[in-house]
Design an enzyme around this catalytic site. Structure first.
Site, PDB file in Angstrom:
ATOM      1  N   GLY A 112      12.355  14.785   5.774  1.00 58.44           N
ATOM      2  CA  GLY A 112      12.039  16.145   6.177  1.00 58.44           C
ATOM      3  C   GLY A 112      12.546  17.242   5.265  1.00 58.44           C
TER       4      GLY A 112
ATOM      5  CG  ASN B 175      14.240  10.122   2.510  1.00 55.67           C
ATOM      6  OD1 ASN B 175      13.736   9.166   3.094  1.00 55.67           O
ATOM      7  ND2 ASN B 175      13.517  11.035   1.913  1.00 55.67           N
TER       8      ASN B 175
ATOM      9  CG  HIS C 299      13.959   8.385   6.644  1.00 54.40           C
ATOM     10  ND1 HIS C 299      12.655   8.193   6.217  1.00 54.40           N
ATOM     11  CD2 HIS C 299      13.905   9.400   7.535  1.00 54.40           C
ATOM     12  CE1 HIS C 299      11.864   9.058   6.841  1.00 54.40           C
ATOM     13  NE2 HIS C 299      12.610   9.793   7.650  1.00 54.40           N
TER      14      HIS C 299
ATOM     15  CB  CYS D 173       8.747   0.321   5.043  1.00 55.08           C
ATOM     16  SG  CYS D 173       6.958   0.504   5.247  1.00 55.08           S
TER      17      CYS D 173
ATOM     18  CG  MET E 104       6.632   8.612  -0.828  1.00 55.57           C
ATOM     19  SD  MET E 104       6.240  10.384  -0.921  1.00 55.57           S
ATOM     20  CE  MET E 104       6.448  10.680  -2.693  1.00 55.57           C
TER      21      MET E 104
END
Length: 336
Positions: A216, A214, A174, A103, A21
């Protein structure tokens, strides 16, 4: 340790990982998280390959040996640059090198890497092949299920097929699309709907890949549900950062079945004091460390006082471990 054993150890650690992050998972954050879980795999913030090649490598790549197992996430889209950055990073001792294909920020798009690479699976395959050829450690990928108008059910299997053919055996997905036009990076973490079933189907379709899910996931209960459904690993981001005690202090026992895991948040705060002293002695500032500790007592008596004392005082000249001890004393008193 053989390469095979090392790979098996990393795969085991990836049963639970803390997401890379930006502006959050720096070396101070990772040291804190490692005090809370001995087993989970930790990731750095994304570092671009050109920055590694031309920037301050110690600042960008340096880390505390206590952080192991730790993975570096790289951003880039030029195979030769990524290969050289991977070689350099491997020399620093990282256990894994991860390529960012997820990203959605404007800066990443303008550099033609990150989530926009979901549109160029052949280039991603080229990149990871070059990285693998240059790396003595495992090269992995973190991606989205697709971007913009792509159909994830078509795009994601093709993407996984191409990168696995290039040699990648571990991928974190994700479970959201990234909308590169019209949504901010923050909105891209919340607005596109999650599609967990698609990621689960990918595990069934690619049984030979180690797949982590990944996006939530806010609790260990949710993580265990994904693992029970067949996923190899779960990656947690914001929940692990903002409420680390609920996630990381319980992870070793609940996710890994490890015999340790009896530390409390107060224990962790005390263990951070020598680290803080060393950081200050090297010319650092208190807030650079304590900003990652603000959520340590989330949901506990005294949490608001803890956060207020550190938020208001850690930026001041001369602030040191005594400020943390004062905040700890209040939390300890209220918990009694």
């Amino acid at each position: 340790m053989t390469d095979k054993n090392k790979k098996q150890e990393l795969s085991a650690a990836a049963r639970l990982s803390v997401a890379p992050m930006m502006d959050w998972t720096d070396r101070h954050c990772r040291y804190l998280h490692r005090l809370m879980s001995r087993e989970a795999l930790l990731y750095t913030e994304m570092v671009t390959a050109p920055a590694v090649l031309h920037g301050d490598r110690e600042r960008l790549l340096g880390f505390n040996p206590a952080e192991h197992p730790v993975a570096l996430q790289l951003g880039g889209s030029v195979p030769v640059e990524l290969a050289e950055a991977t070689r350099i990073a491997s020399d620093y001792g990282y256990d894994e090198i991860n390529l960012n294909v997820g990203c959605p920020s404007d800066r990443v798009q303008s550099g033609a890497f990150g989530a926009v690479l979901m549109e160029s699976p052949d280039l991603v395959a080229e990149c990871v092949a070059a990285m693998i050829a240059a790396s003595p450690v495992e090269v992995t990928v973190k991606c989205r299920i697709g971007v913009d108008e792509q159909t994830p059910e078509q795009v994601l299997p093709d993407f996984l097929h191409k990168i696995s053919a290039a040699g990648v055996t571990r991928v974190t997905i994700h479970a959201r699309k990234a909308w590169l036009k019209g949504l901010s990076p923050k909105e891209n973490r919340d607005i596109p709907p999650l599609d967990y079933p698609l990621v689960h189907r990918m595990k069934a379709e690619f049984p030979g890949l180690h797949l982590s899910i990944n996006g939530g996931i806010g609790s260990l209960d949710e993580a265990l549900e994904h693992l029970a459904a067949g996923m190899d690993g779960v990656m947690i981001g914001r929940a692990a950062y903002h409420n680390p005690a609920d996630i990381l202090l319980q992870a070793d026992a609940r996710i890994f079945g490890a015999p340790h895991g009896d530390r409390t948040a107060l224990d962790v705060a005390r263990l951070m004091l020598p680290y803080i002293e060393d950081h200050l002695a090297a010319g650092g500032r208190l807030h650079q460390v304590t900003r990652h500790m603000l959520g340590l007592f989330a949901g506990c008596p005294g949490a608001r006082h803890w956060k207020r004392v550190l938020s208001e005082g850690a930026h001041r000249d001369g602030a040191g471990p005594d400020l943390v001890e004062r905040a700890m004393a209040e939390v300890s008193q209220r918990a009694a």
